[in-house]
Design a protein around this motif. Structure first.
Motif, PDB file in Angstrom:
ATOM      1  N   LEU A 118      -1.137   5.660  -2.414  1.00  0.00           N
ATOM      2  CA  LEU A 118      -2.612   7.670  -2.917  1.00  0.00           C
ATOM      3  C   LEU A 118      -3.304   6.129  -3.852  1.00  0.00           C
ATOM      4  O   LEU A 118      -4.041   6.148  -3.191  1.00  0.00           O
ATOM      5  N   ALA A 119      -2.237   5.100  -4.329  1.00  0.00           N
ATOM      6  CA  ALA A 119      -3.643   3.845  -4.821  1.00  0.00           C
ATOM      7  C   ALA A 119      -4.890   3.833  -4.135  1.00  0.00           C
ATOM      8  O   ALA A 119      -6.102   3.483  -4.282  1.00  0.00           O
ATOM      9  N   ARG A 120      -4.464   3.405  -2.608  1.00  0.00           N
ATOM     10  CA  ARG A 120      -5.257   2.813  -1.581  1.00  0.00           C
ATOM     11  C   ARG A 120      -5.899   3.493  -0.656  1.00  0.00           C
ATOM     12  O   ARG A 120      -6.977   3.660  -1.002  1.00  0.00           O
ATOM     13  N   ASP A 121      -5.517   5.360  -0.644  1.00  0.00           N
ATOM     14  CA  ASP A 121      -6.600   6.117  -0.327  1.00  0.00           C
ATOM     15  C   ASP A 121      -7.555   7.078  -0.909  1.00  0.00           C
ATOM     16  O   ASP A 121      -8.650   7.151  -0.004  1.00  0.00           O
ATOM     17  N   LEU A 122      -7.281   6.824  -2.663  1.00  0.00           N
ATOM     18  CA  LEU A 122      -8.259   7.205  -3.008  1.00  0.00           C
ATOM     19  C   LEU A 122      -8.474   6.258  -3.248  1.00  0.00           C
ATOM     20  O   LEU A 122      -9.246   6.869  -4.699  1.00  0.00           O
TER      21      LEU A 122
END
Length: 593
Positions: free
Chosen positions: A156-160
């Motif tokens: 989540l943190a990487r994609d957003l």
């Protein structure tokens, strides 16, 4: 129902004739079953629709019958014509067989209303059908609330492209709306619960699932805020709802079963997140999106079951017989004294609400809940990240003070976060059972708060002195086992020491309104810059859990003094109440320590 005559005008021969008309029965089995003296009185005793006045009149007849029967309630086993020594011989016989009657106040008043066996049968049905189902719903809600921690390390943190500060705001947004909408707990008293709960479950299930469609930080922030509203309407009011069905001394175990669903859901979430992440690595959907979708949809399906299955009151439980419905109502009639018996009608009595707002006990338990929530809210959402950074070496639980940071994978950290919560689940249930049997809350709150204090202190010292990761991972077991049990008893304690439905409801509102501010602190204790040891966050949680123990001890002293004043007033009025029918002041509501 026929009109009642004054007690003094009832002839002795009429009472004897009534008893002879009803016949007699023999005692069999391990416990004598006592029934009313006549079929007419049976209707009178069990006519709960007539309200509290009927019950009071039944107590009046019972008091008169007690005098006729030699000082104890009459039944078909007794007639007024029997000499007192016959009762003594029967009592001695029962005592020799270990079959003597219970002598508590509520039992004496209840024997001509229902038997202990009937009461236990009702409790078993509520435990199996209602409590377990509500625990399942709470598990779903907690799963939808806390799975963002697993989603974070699943991509989540990487994609957003979320920063540490943005992730903290996602957590904070949830708790801001969760706090602001705490007053919705009182809707359990206004809206039929089967409608209200089904709408709540449907709302947070849909919102949790829609998080899988988020494409940016702002969109996910809005969804987290909406999720906070849905869960604020449901979760804080569950113990209040259970108080419609259970006595004060029965609530800790049932609340414990509900709260225990939280660590169970976290352990389940860790294992499920590991599986979903593994399956989603090569799929068309990012693993974190699949995680939100899979864990949110069951709540939507459960909302349909709630509409048809959850009762609004004991009398409306579809799985109880007509007799069991009457017993379930009658067994709760002595919760509080005669001045504060629960109203049958819906709606709120605002005088009781305002009285609760003036009660210092309400704010003391709220501060305790606030302190616990600092630890409770931060651990589930940061534990996978902490374990990933800690990299425990389980082949050697206490390795030398070398290589303290080895880099564990996301999948392993998901799985390793489960065991501490499984232990917490078992300890919460054990603590609740013992607390109910001993009828005390404060001692166990103090012990578990100190246990959590020990755990967080061990983690903080391990990080500060760069001790091996085995010591720090052991501290996680102590910390989680301590604060989950403390939270269970704090919630129960708040309800136990309020006499009216409005007091219980408003007590829960204030408990959560103040207490849920704790996560605003807890979710900001673990910035990436403090990793991998997070010494500051662990130290702050340790201090707050120590504060819980101090507050619990202080409240225990205050409640003990309050009970002593009640007993003194009861003794002063004892002579004035002599010969009168009803409850004496000393037999009324007492605070549970």
């Amino acid at each position: 129902m026929a009109a009642y005559e004054p007690l003094s005008s009832i002839p002795h021969d009429r009472l004897q004739a009534s008893s002879e008309h009803s016949g007699s029965s023999s005692v069999c089995g391990s416990s004598p079953r006592v029934t009313p003296v006549s079929d007419l009185e049976d209707d009178m005793y069990l006519d709960v629709a007539a309200g509290d006045e009927t019950i009071e009149k039944s107590f009046q007849l019972q008091t008169f019958q007690r005098h006729a029967a030699g000082g104890r309630p009459m039944s078909r086993l007794d007639t007024p014509s029997q000499p007192h020594h016959k009762h003594d011989e029967q009592d001695e016989k029962h005592e020799s067989l270990g079959q003597h009657r219970r002598t508590s106040d509520s039992t004496v008043h209840s024997f001509t209303l229902y038997t202990p066996d009937e009461e236990r049968a009702v409790l078993r049905k509520f435990d199996r059908r209602l409590v377990l189902f509500m625990a399942f719903l709470y598990m779903l809600s907690f799963l939808d609330r806390s799975n963002i921690g697993n989603a974070r390390i699943a991509g989540l943190a990487r994609d957003l492209k979320l920063t540490s500060l943005q992730y903290e705001w996602l957590l904070t947004a949830f708790y801001i709306t969760y706090i602001l909408f705490e007053g919705m707990t009182l809707l359990y008293r206004i809206v039929p619960p089967h409608i209200y709960i089904s709408l709540c479950v449907l709302s947070f299930g849909l919102i949790a699932s829609v998080q899988s469609l988020a494409t940016s930080f702002p969109s996910l922030l809005v969804l987290r805020a909406l999720l906070g509203i849905g869960e604020a309407a449901f979760s804080p009011g569950i113990p209040f709802y259970l108080s419609f069905f259970f006595k004060r001394e029965e609530l800790a175990l049932r609340t414990g079963l509900i709260i225990a669903a939280a660590p169970l859901s976290i352990s389940f979430a860790g294992s499920l997140a590991w599986l979903i992440t593994k399956l989603g690595e090569h799929g068309p959907i990012e693993p974190w999106r699949l995680l939100f979708l899979v864990e949110g949809f069951p709540s939507v399906a459960a909302a349909v079951l709630v509409w048809f299955y959850v009762p609004d009151s004991p009398e409306k439980a579809v799985y109880l017989t007509q007799r069991e419905k009457k017993v379930s109502r009658l067994r709760l009639r002595r919760e509080g004294n005669s001045k504060h018996r629960e109203r049958d009608s819906g709606g709120l009595h605002w005088r009781e609400v305002l009285q609760t707002l003036k009660d210092p006990k309400c704010y003391t338990t709220a501060l305790m809940f606030f302190s616990c929530n600092v630890a409770f809210s931060s651990m589930p959402v940061f534990l996978p990240t902490i374990i990933k950074e800690y990299a425990p070496v389980f082949a050697r639980p206490f390795p030398p003070l070398t290589n303290p940071r080895m880099g564990y994978t996301s999948l392993n950290s998901q799985a390793l976060s489960a065991p501490p919560y499984l232990l917490s689940f078992l300890l919460v249930l054990l603590t609740a059972i013992v607390s109910d049997r001993l009828r005390t809350r404060s001692i166990f709150i103090i012990l578990h708060a100190l246990l959590a204090f020990l755990g967080y202190t061990l983690i903080a010292l391990g990080g500060y002195y760069r001790l091996s990761v085995g010591y720090r991972y052991t501290g996680i077991y102590f910390a989680s086992a301590g604060f989950f049990s403390a939270i269970t008893l704090i919630i129960t304690w708040t309800i136990n020491n309020q006499q009216t439905a409005e007091g219980k409801g408003m007590g829960m509102v204030m408990l959560n309104f103040i207490g849920q501010c704790g996560p605003l602190v807890g979710t900001r204790l673990y910035p990436d810059s403090d990793g991998p040891f997070f010494v500051k966050g662990m130290s702050v949680c340790a201090a707050f859990m120590l504060g819980v123990a101090v507050l619990a001890a202080a409240l225990r002293v205050r409640l003990r003094r309050g009970n002593e004043r009640k007993w003194e007033r009861g003794k002063e009025k004892e002579e004035d109440m002599e010969g009168l029918v009803g409850e004496k002041e000393g037999e009324g509501f007492e605070y549970m320590l």
